[in-house]
Design an enzyme around this catalytic site. Sequence first.
Site, short mmCIF file in Angstrom:
data_model
loop_
_atom_site.label_atom_id
_atom_site.label_comp_id
_atom_site.label_asym_id
_atom_site.label_seq_id
_atom_site.Cartn_x
_atom_site.Cartn_y
_atom_site.Cartn_z
N ASN A 165 -10.64 -51.89 -2.56
CA ASN A 165 -10.22 -50.85 -3.48
C ASN A 165 -8.78 -51.38 -3.88
O ASN A 165 -8.19 -50.94 -4.91
CB ASN A 165 -10.54 -49.55 -2.89
N ARG A 173 -0.23 -55.47 2.78
CA ARG A 173 0.35 -54.61 3.76
C ARG A 173 0.05 -55.20 5.26
O ARG A 173 0.77 -54.76 6.27
CB ARG A 173 -0.40 -53.37 3.66
N GLY A 242 -10.87 -50.64 5.84
CA GLY A 242 -12.18 -50.46 5.44
C GLY A 242 -12.82 -49.35 6.18
O GLY A 242 -12.21 -48.48 6.40
N SER A 243 -14.35 -49.12 6.13
CA SER A 243 -14.80 -47.94 6.47
C SER A 243 -14.82 -47.66 7.82
O SER A 243 -14.83 -48.75 8.78
CB SER A 243 -16.30 -47.82 5.84
N GLU A 264 -7.33 -49.16 9.86
CA GLU A 264 -7.21 -48.28 8.82
C GLU A 264 -8.23 -47.94 8.23
O GLU A 264 -8.94 -48.72 7.39
CB GLU A 264 -6.20 -48.87 7.78
N LEU A 265 -8.91 -46.46 8.54
CA LEU A 265 -10.46 -46.43 8.29
C LEU A 265 -10.29 -45.30 7.09
O LEU A 265 -9.67 -45.17 6.39
CB LEU A 265 -11.03 -45.94 9.38
N ARG A 292 -5.85 -41.57 -9.10
CA ARG A 292 -5.10 -42.66 -8.62
C ARG A 292 -6.50 -43.71 -8.09
O ARG A 292 -7.19 -43.44 -7.11
CB ARG A 292 -4.07 -42.75 -7.34
N CYS A 298 -8.72 -44.56 0.19
CA CYS A 298 -8.75 -43.67 1.12
C CYS A 298 -8.10 -42.38 1.14
O CYS A 298 -8.27 -41.55 1.92
CB CYS A 298 -8.50 -44.57 2.27
P1 NAD Z 1 -16.17 -51.82 4.10
O1 NAD Z 1 -15.76 -51.25 5.61
O2 NAD Z 1 -17.62 -51.91 3.73
O3 NAD Z 1 -15.56 -53.31 4.08
C1 NAD Z 1 -14.18 -53.65 4.43
C2 NAD Z 1 -14.03 -55.08 4.66
O4 NAD Z 1 -14.93 -55.32 5.76
C3 NAD Z 1 -14.44 -56.00 3.53
O5 NAD Z 1 -13.92 -57.12 3.77
C4 NAD Z 1 -16.11 -56.38 4.18
O6 NAD Z 1 -16.41 -57.59 3.79
C5 NAD Z 1 -15.75 -56.38 5.91
N1 NAD Z 1 -16.97 -56.07 6.33
C6 NAD Z 1 -18.26 -55.57 5.97
N2 NAD Z 1 -18.78 -55.21 7.24
C7 NAD Z 1 -18.42 -56.08 8.13
C8 NAD Z 1 -18.80 -56.46 9.44
N3 NAD Z 1 -19.95 -56.02 9.89
N4 NAD Z 1 -17.98 -57.10 10.20
C9 NAD Z 1 -16.85 -57.59 9.83
N5 NAD Z 1 -16.32 -57.27 8.66
C10 NAD Z 1 -17.13 -56.39 7.64
O7 NAD Z 1 -15.29 -50.86 3.24
P2 NAD Z 1 -15.07 -51.13 1.52
O8 NAD Z 1 -16.19 -50.41 0.91
O9 NAD Z 1 -14.74 -52.57 1.23
O10 NAD Z 1 -13.86 -50.05 1.22
C11 NAD Z 1 -13.95 -48.65 1.24
C12 NAD Z 1 -13.39 -48.05 2.86
O11 NAD Z 1 -12.40 -48.45 3.12
C13 NAD Z 1 -13.45 -46.54 2.45
O12 NAD Z 1 -13.90 -46.04 3.64
C14 NAD Z 1 -11.96 -46.53 2.58
O13 NAD Z 1 -11.62 -45.35 3.04
C15 NAD Z 1 -11.43 -47.33 3.50
N6 NAD Z 1 -10.06 -47.60 3.19
C16 NAD Z 1 -9.13 -47.34 4.11
C17 NAD Z 1 -7.87 -47.28 3.98
C18 NAD Z 1 -6.77 -46.93 4.94
O14 NAD Z 1 -5.76 -47.53 4.94
N7 NAD Z 1 -7.07 -46.00 5.79
C19 NAD Z 1 -7.38 -48.01 2.82
C20 NAD Z 1 -8.19 -48.49 1.74
C21 NAD Z 1 -9.63 -48.35 1.99
#
Ligand code: NAD
Length: 491
Positions: A165, A173, A242-243, A264-265, A292, A298
Amino acid sequence: MTLHTTGFAAALDLSSIPTDLLIGGRWREGSTGKRIDVLDPSTGAVIAGVADAGEDDALDAVAAAYEAGPAWAATAPRKRSEILRRCFELMIEQREQLAALISLENGKSLTDARGEVTYAAEFFRWFSEEAVRLNGDISRAPSGANRIVVQHQPIGVAVLVTPWNFPAAMATRKIAPALAAGCTCVLKPATETPLTAYALAALYAEAGVPDGVVNVLTTDRAGPLVSAMLHDRRVRKLSFTGSTEVGRKLLREAADTIVSCSMELGGNAPFIVFDDADLDAAIEGAMIAKMRNGGEACTAANRFYVQRGIIDAFSERLAARMGALKVGPGYEEGVECGPLINRGAVDRNAALVTDAVSRGATVLTGGQVIERDGFYFPPTVISHVGPDARMRNEEIFGPIAAITAFDTEDEVVTAANDTEYGLIAYVYTRDLARGLRVSERIEAGMIGLNRGLASDPAAPFGGVKQSGLGREGAHHGILEFCETKYIAVEW
Ligand code: NAD
């Protein structure tokens, strides 16, 4: 390798952007021999193919980072600082091209993409300043027997995993504080948006980052590759954005080798508007907090709680503003809301609306999938959203503003805290005492008090509860990449 360029992509000179793995300063194909398609979400067309790494590539990247580690850690902080500063300057010089690239592979509007490049570059400026201020301390032991000397040392090789995203900012960061602390790293960007990561990797080299200090690899098997790296004892840090679901898995993986984790989830941000709020400011703040990045953030406002006295005025005005946004390909000038990242995201947003309506909510604007090439969902405002609606409890990650009425302060604080997440909350009121009181009671790492935007490289970004562990940005960000060393000294 095939590059299918559209007219726009050709204007960007997509062919100049590396698409191979970067390991030890060398660009190379992945050992699987496959390429991963990168799509333009504005049209659904394939725009590039990037290398697909195998486990051996991932371990080579760890080895390259490990070998480059001692020299980088020994490089004078001033020298490291100057290289980081150069990364900042080059990013600002190349802002237009980077913004176009982000918009192309992510879909966000050019305005959002330009904002992201600036935000992303600022991490290099901030951490170039932090690199020369990594102070320890010295004190006398209470017994008087010795001195307690404390210093911060680079933690070692860091694995960085980032989402799609914010393809630039989520990477810088992490990379900027890692390098400022004296660490080397392996970045695994999201499969959907790898081009920005590779373009930036070339820029870091131009800025003077030595070979092996930043390694970048793409894969369509993130789980096994990241697991292989985490089980290599040379890796001492995992920084993940990520998630929450994937974060949980990675914490379990990291347990095997006790790797230090920063997480950072996901978020489920409440946006609370009291009757006494400045309505104009609340609407402006709502537009920023919700729209935004087209809602794919997130920090996006996920649950609007509006006090009963102004809920009608607020809902009407927000619906008018959201309904007037220009939707289209992110990279067309004037577009305010681009496509979502993929078809799955469109289907999920549509399902969330259907679910809320089936439970009694009312759509004020939007709500129907836009049928055209690409992945479009319109800015949507939906009111009377009940507590059992899925969009109350899940991250929407799209342009849907879900509104619920409340009566009392206690009631809204309880509702705001009724979630496993705790990343950010927004509060609008003219009563500063109430604003601060509510801010303290809300379980979140960050609060926007009469502000719809809180992200700032100089401030500690991060969540509580299941929104994360640790902080990025500020002085806290560099400490995530350090070990504290205590030396008991007698002299
Ligand atoms: P995601 O968790 O699906 O993927 C994030 C990253 O992890 C990607 O690079 C993906 O390829 C990798 N990944 C996926 N499965 C994995 C595994 N089993 N092992 C290791 N790596 C793996 O998330 P997304 O769909 O790319 O992004 C959206 C999510 O990110 C939302 O939940 C959002 O809230 C979160 N997010 C959090 C912040 C924060 O700062 N807290 C910032 C941006 C996005």
